[in-house]
Design a protein around this motif. Structure first.
Motif, PDB file in Angstrom:
ATOM      1  N   UNK A  79      11.873  11.506   9.330  1.00 30.22           N
ATOM      2  CA  UNK A  79      10.995  12.576   9.781  1.00 30.22           C
ATOM      3  C   UNK A  79      11.770  13.892   9.883  1.00 30.22           C
TER       4      UNK A  79
ATOM      5  N   UNK B 236       0.834  -1.217   0.000  1.00 34.39           N
ATOM      6  CA  UNK B 236       0.000   0.000   0.000  1.00 34.39           C
ATOM      7  C   UNK B 236       0.859   1.254   0.000  1.00 34.39           C
TER       8      UNK B 236
ATOM      9  N   UNK C  79       7.434   9.566  20.377  1.00 28.64           N
ATOM     10  CA  UNK C  79       8.160  10.797  20.020  1.00 28.64           C
ATOM     11  C   UNK C  79       8.163  11.010  18.517  1.00 28.64           C
ATOM     12  N   UNK C  80       8.363   9.918  17.755  1.00 24.30           N
ATOM     13  CA  UNK C  80       8.349  10.044  16.304  1.00 24.30           C
ATOM     14  C   UNK C  80       6.986  10.524  15.813  1.00 24.30           C
TER      15      UNK C  80
ATOM     16  N   UNK D  80      -2.384  12.694   4.818  1.00 25.96           N
ATOM     17  CA  UNK D  80      -1.342  11.672   4.657  1.00 25.96           C
ATOM     18  C   UNK D  80      -0.443  11.630   5.879  1.00 25.96           C
TER      19      UNK D  80
ATOM     20  N   UNK E 197      -5.687   4.332   9.338  1.00 23.62           N
ATOM     21  CA  UNK E 197      -4.602   5.067   8.685  1.00 23.62           C
ATOM     22  C   UNK E 197      -4.634   4.847   7.171  1.00 23.62           C
ATOM     23  N   UNK E 198      -5.078   3.658   6.713  1.00 21.76           N
ATOM     24  CA  UNK E 198      -5.220   3.452   5.266  1.00 21.76           C
ATOM     25  C   UNK E 198      -6.275   4.402   4.716  1.00 21.76           C
TER      26      UNK E 198
ATOM     27  N   UNK F 152      -0.266   5.143  11.882  1.00 21.59           N
ATOM     28  CA  UNK F 152       0.256   3.805  11.585  1.00 21.59           C
ATOM     29  C   UNK F 152       1.559   3.548  12.314  1.00 21.59           C
ATOM     30  N   UNK F 153       2.298   4.618  12.612  1.00 14.11           N
ATOM     31  CA  UNK F 153       3.564   4.468  13.317  1.00 14.11           C
ATOM     32  C   UNK F 153       3.367   3.881  14.712  1.00 14.11           C
TER      33      UNK F 153
ATOM     34  N   UNK G  75       4.883  12.333  17.498  1.00 12.03           N
ATOM     35  CA  UNK G  75       4.714  13.751  17.832  1.00 12.03           C
ATOM     36  C   UNK G  75       5.419  14.618  16.801  1.00 12.03           C
ATOM     37  N   UNK G  76       6.618  14.168  16.371  1.00 13.45           N
ATOM     38  CA  UNK G  76       7.328  14.929  15.340  1.00 13.45           C
ATOM     39  C   UNK G  76       6.528  14.977  14.046  1.00 13.45           C
ATOM     40  N   UNK G  77       5.950  13.843  13.677  1.00 14.69           N
ATOM     41  CA  UNK G  77       5.156  13.798  12.440  1.00 14.69           C
ATOM     42  C   UNK G  77       3.964  14.741  12.537  1.00 14.69           C
TER      43      UNK G  77
ATOM     44  N   UNK H  59      -4.617   0.268  11.606  1.00 11.59           N
ATOM     45  CA  UNK H  59      -4.120   0.201  10.232  1.00 11.59           C
ATOM     46  C   UNK H  59      -5.213   0.610   9.254  1.00 11.59           C
TER      47      UNK H  59
ATOM     48  N   UNK I  47       0.137   8.545   8.569  1.00 16.70           N
ATOM     49  CA  UNK I  47       1.432   7.926   8.877  1.00 16.70           C
ATOM     50  C   UNK I  47       1.695   7.965  10.372  1.00 16.70           C
TER      51      UNK I  47
ATOM     52  N   UNK J  90      -4.725   7.913   4.509  1.00 18.26           N
ATOM     53  CA  UNK J  90      -3.734   8.099   3.448  1.00 18.26           C
ATOM     54  C   UNK J  90      -4.412   8.073   2.082  1.00 18.26           C
ATOM     55  N   UNK J  91      -5.423   7.199   1.918  1.00 20.58           N
ATOM     56  CA  UNK J  91      -6.106   7.147   0.626  1.00 20.58           C
ATOM     57  C   UNK J  91      -6.867   8.446   0.375  1.00 20.58           C
TER      58      UNK J  91
ATOM     59  N   UNK K  67       8.251   4.730  23.970  1.00 18.28           N
ATOM     60  CA  UNK K  67       8.630   6.143  24.027  1.00 18.28           C
ATOM     61  C   UNK K  67       9.139   6.617  22.671  1.00 18.28           C
TER      62      UNK K  67
END
Lengths: 101, 110, 160
Positions: free
Chosen positions: A61, A4, B69-70, B50, B8-9, B57-58, B72-74, B5, B54, B12-13, B65
């Motif tokens: 990121x 996907x 954090x990732x 999008x 999130x699909x 889905x992360x 939050x950055x996104x 999932x 992501x 994103x779609x 942790x």
């Protein structure tokens, strides 16, 4: 799930190519600027999708954040740089100085 | 296939669909003010959806942790796009107006 | 006051971005955040006043869902226009100008960004209390003229 993400990335890449047509053929320079901005937005999303595919989101990121910042600054700078000619449209600075508008 | 999932699909779609509409608008609309409408709105919501998809889905394999954090950055990227894109749109529109680009109107072509 | 608020915001942002919570990264963060907030603490908050800020923040958060609903409507509108085969019959781009009642800079910024994000309208210029707006069709022009959004924005910053 990887399929996907790869499909979405390919679709976004094709859309980027379509935007490239506007960069090449745009009649004014402002058309080119907004097309480059649109390409930058898509690239921000593509970078994150690449991070998901490679399983290294925490690295991609940061690249994505800096790309979004650069895209914004570049658009603002170009928009300020090309604001040079005197205007013929109501609401402009030139007409306001003349007291017409 | 967990519920996160699927959500999130969907995100994103939907984002890809709005990207597609924005690109078609960028190619088809008659002048650059109308093209600003396409990129200023379609790209904002497309990138927002999008990026949020992501970030969701992360988190799908456990809340640690590092992954929080990732995410939050996104989400920071999403907020930044949401603030920056209308500002850039406004700056380019004002630049065009001050440079004297006359807007395309319907009466002119008749 | 504005110095400390800027420093705290910057430092929280630094820790989230760094992702490592040891002494070395924290001290690097303290040094660079002190320097940056010394250089630019008067940019973020020009004249900070205590009280009243909390209410504005809460009202702004309550404003966001309505804004998101309007943004989704806007995008569907633009996508439908872009994909329809007889697009040239549907669109009618024109410039419009109108006067607004709100005074503060922050509410003007919020109002201008909201206009840009919602159906078929882009803020092109702000001259004192006059907005120049590019509208994509006549229907969205009438929508904006009802003044609902301006009332909501004025309510956030308690100017009504």
């Amino acid at each position: 799930m990887d399929t996907f993400f790869i499909t979405t990335g390919v679709i976004l890449g094709l859309l980027t190519l379509v935007c490239l047509y506007r960069v090449v053929a745009g009649p004014t320079v402002l058309d080119r600027i907004i097309a480059v901005g649109a390409i930058g937005n898509k690239t921000t999303a593509i970078l994150l999708l690449m991070g998901m595919i490679f399983g290294r989101v925490e690295m991609f990121v940061d690249i994505s954040i800096s790309y979004a910042l650069l895209n914004f600054i570049a658009t603002l700078g170009a928009a300020k740089y090309f604001r040079v000619r005197k205007s013929i449209v109501p609401g402009s600075k030139y007409l306001k100085e003349k007291g017409i508008s | 296939m967990s519920i996160m999932s699927i959500v999130s699909i969907l995100f994103i779609a939907g984002g890809t669909f709005f990207f597609f509409g924005a690109t078609v608008g960028l190619i088809r609309f008659p002048d650059f003010y109308a093209r600003m409408h396409a990129t200023g709105k379609g790209d904002t919501l497309g990138a927002f959806l999008v990026v949020i998809g992501i970030a969701l889905y992360n988190l799908h394999n456990g809340l640690e942790l590092g992954s929080i954090l990732t995410s939050i950055k996104v989400i920071f990227i999403a907020i930044f796009i949401f603030l920056a894109n209308p500002t850039a749109t406004h700056a380019i529109t004002k630049g065009g107006l001050d440079a004297g680009v006359v807007p395309w109107t319907k009466e002119k072509t008749k | 006051m504005s110095f400390f608020v800027t420093f705290i915001i910057l430092f929280v942002y630094w820790m989230v971005m760094a992702g490592k919570f040891d002494i070395f990264h924290a001290s690097l963060g303290v040094i660079s955040c002190l320097f940056v907030s010394y250089m630019s603490h008067d940019l973020l908050f020009k004249n900070i006043k205590s009280g009243g800020k909390i209410k504005e923040v809460v009202r702004f958060i309550l404003y966001i869902p309505w804004l998101i609903y309007q943004i989704i409507l806007a995008n569907l509108h633009v996508v439908r226009l872009a994909l329809s085969p007889n697009m040239y019959d549907l669109i009618d781009p024109h410039l419009m100008r109108f006067k607004i009642k709100i005074k503060k800079d922050i509410s003007k910024v919020t109002f201008a960004n909201s206009i840009t994000l919602t159906p078929g309208t882009i803020t092109a210029d702000i001259i004192d209390d006059e907005f120049v707006v590019h509208a994509l069709s006549q229907a969205v022009d009438d929508d904006l003229m009802t003044g609902e959004m301006e009332r909501r924005v004025a309510h956030i910053f308690s100017e009504d």
